[in-house]
Write an enzyme that holds these catalytic residues in place. Sequence first.
Site, PDB file in Angstrom:
ATOM      1  N   ASP A 134       0.824  -1.217   0.000  1.00 11.93           N
ATOM      2  CA  ASP A 134       0.000   0.000   0.000  1.00 11.93           C
ATOM      3  C   ASP A 134       0.851   1.258   0.000  1.00 11.93           C
ATOM      4  O   ASP A 134       0.350   2.363  -0.200  1.00 11.93           O
ATOM      5  CB  ASP A 134      -1.025   0.008   1.141  1.00 11.93           C
ATOM      6  CG  ASP A 134      -0.384  -0.009   2.519  1.00 11.93           C
ATOM      7  OD1 ASP A 134       0.797   0.367   2.651  1.00 11.93           O
ATOM      8  OD2 ASP A 134      -1.083  -0.401   3.477  1.00 11.93           O
ATOM      9  N   THR A 135       2.151   1.104   0.237  1.00 17.92           N
ATOM     10  CA  THR A 135       3.048   2.273   0.267  1.00 17.92           C
ATOM     11  C   THR A 135       4.340   1.951  -0.487  1.00 17.92           C
ATOM     12  O   THR A 135       4.905   0.865  -0.314  1.00 17.92           O
ATOM     13  CB  THR A 135       3.392   2.651   1.724  1.00 17.92           C
ATOM     14  OG1 THR A 135       2.170   2.913   2.427  1.00 17.92           O
ATOM     15  CG2 THR A 135       4.292   3.869   1.795  1.00 17.92           C
TER      16      THR A 135
END
Length: 325
Positions: free
Chosen positions: A22-23
């Site tokens: 997600d990052t």
Amino acid sequence: ASSPKYLTGDKAAINEFIDKFDTFLFDCDGVLWSGDHVFDRVPETIMMLKARGSSPLTSHPSCAFNSYSSPSGKRTVFVTNNSTKSREDYLQKISNLHIPCEKEDVFGSSYSAAIYISRILKLPPGKNKVFAIGEAGVEKELAAEGIPCLGGTDPNFRRDMTPKDFQALADGTALDPEVGVVLCGLDFHINYLKLSTALHYLRRGAIFLATNTDSTLPMHHSFFMGAGSIMIPLQYASGTKPLELGKPSQAMMDAVEGKFQLDRSKTCMVGDRLNTDIKFGIDGKLGGTLHVLTGVHQKEDWDREDAVAVPAYYADKLSDLAVVA
Ligand code: PLP
Ligand code: CA
């Protein structure tokens, strides 16, 4: 250890790779650009990641009206060892190259050093000044944290050393008793006066910090003296090693984690340098590391005897990720 997975040209592998995280933490020089030349389709690649949901939609039909139905895209953070620029300066550079970014998405080694000094060291009054070897980026980030700074770009330290200076350093009259830290970053005007002044502060017990210890500074298809190579004379003369605050230091990872509330298992570090970027991700136990071959290190470097880090993934260039819709 298993060998790195090659992503270039493999759509299924790229999709699987992107879905895992997600990052994304991006190193800058050598990944997004080289000097002032942005690599082809990098802005589009970052845009694609920012637009792409981190949660699969299909398995949650009941959530059509809550946040699951419009999952925010990937978070993209720019993590650079370049201490000569502040976050604001970097934002300007990134924006000028049409890469989508906000100030809060930038994390530089001078900022890392400034928040370490203000939030971790918490210097007592009367010992809270920093003697800096470095450029304006270091000064600006220290100022933003309210930390008084000497040296840096002050013209009085960017000159030849006189016989009077030798005397004043030896007897201490040239020294500010409130200096509690020597911070060393890349300084394009490094000289004998500055190094000798820093040495005297260190010998009087100042804490020794380095923004980063990159051996070289890649520019114009060549290599120049990096921040680490400026710092080493001080380490040699003082007999003390600095605490590093740039990649691969885990002090920086902890600060990045705190600021962005990272789930390390869902975070991937993308970089071109094995001993800074990829080691940063591996030591930080991130979910993944991606080595792009547009910068300092190449595939051959994984197998070198002194290799310190082997990535989980690699690609010829960052925009190879953009082949997926
Ligand atoms: N230090 C300086 C002074 C630089 O100019 C650069 C690259 O421009 C770097 C370090 C390395 O930066 P990065 O960590 O983004 O590759
Ligand atoms: Ca780099």
